[in-house]
Write a protein that holds these residues in place. Structure first.
Motif, PDB file in Angstrom:
ATOM      1  N   LYS A 168       3.496 -21.048   1.418  1.00 30.81           N
ATOM      2  CA  LYS A 168       2.463 -20.208   1.529  1.00 30.81           C
ATOM      3  C   LYS A 168       2.280 -19.510   0.050  1.00 30.81           C
ATOM      4  CE  LYS A 168      -2.016 -21.649   2.146  1.00 30.81           C
ATOM      5  NZ  LYS A 168      -2.993 -23.552   1.572  1.00 30.81           N
ATOM      6  N   ARG A 169       2.742 -18.449   0.335  1.00 32.61           N
ATOM      7  CA  ARG A 169       2.545 -17.487  -1.598  1.00 32.61           C
ATOM      8  C   ARG A 169       3.355 -18.524  -1.891  1.00 32.61           C
ATOM      9  NH1 ARG A 169       2.028 -12.247  -0.724  1.00 32.61           N
ATOM     10  NH2 ARG A 169       1.173 -12.825   1.533  1.00 32.61           N
ATOM     11  N   ARG A 170       4.129 -19.402  -2.499  1.00 32.53           N
ATOM     12  CA  ARG A 170       4.564 -20.278  -3.377  1.00 32.53           C
ATOM     13  C   ARG A 170       3.020 -20.622  -3.811  1.00 32.53           C
ATOM     14  NH1 ARG A 170       9.267 -20.392  -0.546  1.00 32.53           N
ATOM     15  NH2 ARG A 170      10.830 -19.428  -1.095  1.00 32.53           N
ATOM     16  N   GLU A 171       2.787 -21.744  -3.206  1.00 31.97           N
ATOM     17  CA  GLU A 171       1.241 -22.383  -3.688  1.00 31.97           C
ATOM     18  C   GLU A 171       0.381 -21.994  -3.873  1.00 31.97           C
ATOM     19  OE1 GLU A 171      -1.751 -25.199  -0.860  1.00 31.97           O
ATOM     20  OE2 GLU A 171       0.298 -24.914  -0.030  1.00 31.97           O
ATOM     21  N   LEU A 172       0.483 -20.704  -3.319  1.00 31.82           N
ATOM     22  CA  LEU A 172      -0.931 -20.118  -4.002  1.00 31.82           C
ATOM     23  C   LEU A 172      -0.447 -19.007  -5.651  1.00 31.82           C
ATOM     24  CD1 LEU A 172      -1.974 -18.418  -0.768  1.00 31.82           C
ATOM     25  CD2 LEU A 172      -3.374 -20.090  -2.374  1.00 31.82           C
ATOM     26  N   ALA A 173       0.817 -19.502  -4.993  1.00 34.02           N
ATOM     27  CA  ALA A 173       1.014 -18.133  -6.661  1.00 34.02           C
ATOM     28  C   ALA A 173       0.548 -19.799  -8.012  1.00 34.02           C
ATOM     29  CB  ALA A 173       2.794 -17.476  -7.185  1.00 34.02           C
ATOM     30  N   ALA A 174       1.444 -20.488  -7.425  1.00 33.48           N
ATOM     31  CA  ALA A 174       1.218 -21.979  -8.539  1.00 33.48           C
ATOM     32  C   ALA A 174      -0.139 -22.257  -8.927  1.00 33.48           C
ATOM     33  CB  ALA A 174       2.175 -22.816  -8.126  1.00 33.48           C
ATOM     34  N   TRP A 186      -3.304 -20.572  -8.538  1.00 38.37           N
ATOM     35  CA  TRP A 186      -4.284 -19.275  -8.949  1.00 38.37           C
ATOM     36  C   TRP A 186      -3.320 -18.673  -9.607  1.00 38.37           C
ATOM     37  CZ3 TRP A 186      -5.217 -15.622  -3.681  1.00 38.37           C
ATOM     38  CH2 TRP A 186      -5.921 -16.815  -2.309  1.00 38.37           C
ATOM     39  N   CYS A 187      -2.343 -18.762 -10.290  1.00 40.71           N
ATOM     40  CA  CYS A 187      -1.827 -18.052 -11.548  1.00 40.71           C
ATOM     41  C   CYS A 187      -0.531 -19.013 -12.127  1.00 40.71           C
ATOM     42  CB  CYS A 187      -1.081 -16.520 -11.186  1.00 40.71           C
ATOM     43  SG  CYS A 187      -2.437 -15.413 -10.562  1.00 40.71           S
ATOM     44  N   GLY A 188      -0.859 -19.610 -12.310  1.00 37.44           N
ATOM     45  CA  GLY A 188       0.660 -20.337 -12.845  1.00 37.44           C
ATOM     46  C   GLY A 188       2.270 -20.130 -12.961  1.00 37.44           C
ATOM     47  N   LEU A 205      -3.232  -7.803 -12.585  1.00 36.18           N
ATOM     48  CA  LEU A 205      -3.329  -7.112 -11.649  1.00 36.18           C
ATOM     49  C   LEU A 205      -2.378  -8.600 -10.812  1.00 36.18           C
ATOM     50  CD1 LEU A 205      -5.607  -4.029 -11.864  1.00 36.18           C
ATOM     51  CD2 LEU A 205      -3.153  -4.257 -12.697  1.00 36.18           C
ATOM     52  N   LEU A 206      -3.579  -9.476 -10.895  1.00 28.78           N
ATOM     53  CA  LEU A 206      -3.190 -10.998  -9.862  1.00 28.78           C
ATOM     54  C   LEU A 206      -2.260 -11.363  -9.986  1.00 28.78           C
ATOM     55  CD1 LEU A 206      -3.677 -12.191  -6.754  1.00 28.78           C
ATOM     56  CD2 LEU A 206      -5.520 -13.872  -8.378  1.00 28.78           C
ATOM     57  N   THR A 207      -1.634 -11.811 -11.346  1.00 29.03           N
ATOM     58  CA  THR A 207      -0.518 -12.533 -11.864  1.00 29.03           C
ATOM     59  C   THR A 207       0.516 -11.149 -11.660  1.00 29.03           C
ATOM     60  OG1 THR A 207      -1.797 -12.861 -13.428  1.00 29.03           O
ATOM     61  CG2 THR A 207       0.552 -13.519 -13.407  1.00 29.03           C
ATOM     62  N   ALA A 208       0.424 -10.040 -11.429  1.00 35.41           N
ATOM     63  CA  ALA A 208       1.451  -8.899 -11.319  1.00 35.41           C
ATOM     64  C   ALA A 208       1.917  -9.003  -9.612  1.00 35.41           C
ATOM     65  CB  ALA A 208       1.137  -7.977 -11.872  1.00 35.41           C
ATOM     66  N   HIS A 209       1.186  -9.152  -9.280  1.00 38.21           N
ATOM     67  CA  HIS A 209       1.233  -9.319  -8.036  1.00 38.21           C
ATOM     68  C   HIS A 209       2.236 -10.534  -7.340  1.00 38.21           C
ATOM     69  CE1 HIS A 209       0.950  -9.993  -3.224  1.00 38.21           C
ATOM     70  NE2 HIS A 209       0.899 -10.918  -3.413  1.00 38.21           N
ATOM     71  N   PHE A 210       2.479 -11.652  -7.829  1.00 37.32           N
ATOM     72  CA  PHE A 210       2.533 -12.718  -7.162  1.00 37.32           C
ATOM     73  C   PHE A 210       3.688 -12.732  -8.577  1.00 37.32           C
ATOM     74  CE2 PHE A 210      -1.416 -15.192  -7.462  1.00 37.32           C
ATOM     75  CZ  PHE A 210      -1.260 -15.082  -5.849  1.00 37.32           C
ATOM     76  N   GLU A 211       4.091 -11.755  -9.643  1.00 35.61           N
ATOM     77  CA  GLU A 211       5.825 -12.191 -10.317  1.00 35.61           C
ATOM     78  C   GLU A 211       6.324 -11.443  -9.440  1.00 35.61           C
ATOM     79  OE1 GLU A 211       6.827 -12.786 -13.193  1.00 35.61           O
ATOM     80  OE2 GLU A 211       5.252 -13.838 -14.122  1.00 35.61           O
ATOM     81  N   LEU A 212       5.844 -10.142  -8.733  1.00 35.47           N
ATOM     82  CA  LEU A 212       6.308  -9.154  -8.190  1.00 35.47           C
ATOM     83  C   LEU A 212       7.149 -10.300  -6.521  1.00 35.47           C
ATOM     84  CD1 LEU A 212       7.281  -6.460  -6.443  1.00 35.47           C
ATOM     85  CD2 LEU A 212       5.532  -6.220  -5.367  1.00 35.47           C
ATOM     86  N   THR A 213       6.615 -10.882  -6.112  1.00 36.06           N
ATOM     87  CA  THR A 213       6.550 -11.710  -5.117  1.00 36.06           C
ATOM     88  C   THR A 213       7.528 -12.625  -5.704  1.00 36.06           C
ATOM     89  OG1 THR A 213       4.315 -12.030  -4.237  1.00 36.06           O
ATOM     90  CG2 THR A 213       5.982 -13.910  -3.557  1.00 36.06           C
TER      91      THR A 213
END
Length: 423
Positions: free
Chosen positions: A71-77, A79-81, A192-200
């Protein structure tokens, strides 16, 4: 003339900033409880493996961890690509609980999912919450400057960030700080939201080694598919050359002889004509069998369930077929599943010594699951050169898996799973 486009861009940017803050806040609210719960359950379940309880509980808990990670992978793609690759190893559904648990624990991607949980509940929580804090915290500073300081700083100094608020001038200083933070939020919140997904992605994403292994598997399955297609073409050519073509040639020679004998020896011509008729019937039957071997008409017209039922009716052993399919899948998947079932049933009839067969087809989630069971002597294994190895290669083309349970003395249970959707 440029004011309208600029105002439109400003509105779009404002919506983007507000949406990123709301998305980050939503993530932060969901991150902490789910990550803490799943991490605690995982640690307890793994600790209970030595006494046997964890063997039953670990697979579903790790499956839930994978669902959260997916689900986090799906949201990362979305919301932030940010694309977060994964490389899970397939686990046969027919495996016993102990084998399934060990397979999951040995999977590097599953271990990475578990290691991601404590990161997600700490640094992940902070980076998800930061966009909302950066955007909404300045409004408190404006409220303080508007007079809220009189209530907040009534008995002691009130601190807004690093600004001590004790009177109106210091409250205006808080407002100036809030204005700076608001400008920073306008510029930085989506990043900052993109940074969250980059950390993920840094913790959760598959490494190059796993992706290389995945590419290797796909290359092998593609090569197997090409080899299988070439072998099928050679079989068709051989069957045409040795079967129908030979009969048609013989029929042509008989017709030539009949033409010569028609006036001189009508009786012999009549006999040859009868033989030519038999040859034409046999050639037609061989052509029908050949076409059925390429793609059975019942499969194309009525789907996998009815095709397997028709296949079972032609077997010399009594068989039961159970079908729970709400639609049809793609033609290549249907064909691969049909011929895999055909191969398994043929093996059971020839080698198992069984007197009864069972076939079950059903679709759940995004997976077609087929089981073929016989009550024979058992001992079936997936080995080089065996029919089961051929079935495994056929399924591998579609990312399918094959599991065999065949203890000595039987029964034999063969399970196939193919990822697909029904239409």
């Amino acid at each position: 003339m440029n004011t309208e486009p600029k105002s439109g861009r400003a509105r779009a940017r404002t919506r983007e900033v507000l949406l990123a803050a709301v998305q980050g806040l939503t993530l932060a609210v969901a991150v902490l409880p789910f990550s803490v719960l799943l991490l605690a359950l995982t640690l307890v379940s793994v600790a209970l493996i030595p006494i046997g309880v964890g063997i039953v509980t670990t697979p579903p808990i790790l499956t839930a961890v994978r669902a959260l990670a997916d689900k986090r992978r799906e949201l990362a793609a979305e919301w932030c690509g940010v694309r977060i690759p994964s490389a899970y190893r397939p686990v046969p559904a027919g495996a016993n609980p102990w084998t399934r648990t060990l397979a999951l624990l040995r999977d590097p991607q599953v271990r990475r999912d578990v290691l991601w949980l404590p990161v997600d509940m700490t640094a992940g929580f902070v980076t998800a919450l930061l966009p909302a804090v950066l955007l909404f915290y300045p409004f408190e500073g404006f409220a303080v400057a508007a007079g809220l300081w009189r209530v907040l700083a009534k008995d002691e100094t009130y601190w807004y960030g690093f600004v001590p608020v004790t009177d109106q001038p210091s409250a205006l200083g808080a407002a100036a700080t809030a204005a700076v933070l608001l400008v920073a939020a306008y510029r930085l919140t989506p990043r900052l939201l993109t940074a969250h997904f980059e950390l993920t992605r840094a913790v959760l994403g598959a490494d190059r080694g796993q992706l290389a292994e995945r590419v290797r598997v796909l290359t092998e399955t593609r090569r197997d598919a090409v080899d299988t297609s070439a072998a099928e073409l050679r079989r068709i050519e051989r069957d045409l050359h040795d079967g129908a073509q030979a009969r048609l040639v013989a029929m042509g020679m008989d017709l030539g002889t009949i033409e010569m004998l028609l006036d001189r020896d009508p009786a012999q011509a009549k006999k040859l004509l009868s033989q030519a008729r038999r040859n034409s019937v046999e050639a037609l039957e061989e052509l029908r069998d050949l076409v059925r071997g390429i793609h059975p008409p019942v499969l194309a017209e009525r789907g996998l369930g009815d095709a397997v039922r028709a296949l079972a009716l032609r077997l010399p052993l009594p068989s039961e077929v159970s079908v729970e399919l709400s639609g049809r899948t793609e033609a290549p998947v249907e064909s691969a599943a049909y011929f895999a079932v055909s191969e398994l049933l043929t093996n059971a009839v020839k080698h198992s010594g069984a007197d009864r067969l069972w076939v079950d087809l059903h679709h759940a989630g995004d997976t077609l699951r087929i089981t073929v069971t016989d009550n024979g002597r058992g001992g079936a294994v997936i080995g080089a050169g065996s029919g089961l190895a051929g079935v495994e290669r056929r399924l591998g083309t579609f990312d399918g898996v094959l599991a065999v349970s065949s203890p000595a003395g039987g029964p034999t249970l063969v399970t196939m799973e193919i990822p697909c959707v029904l239409s």
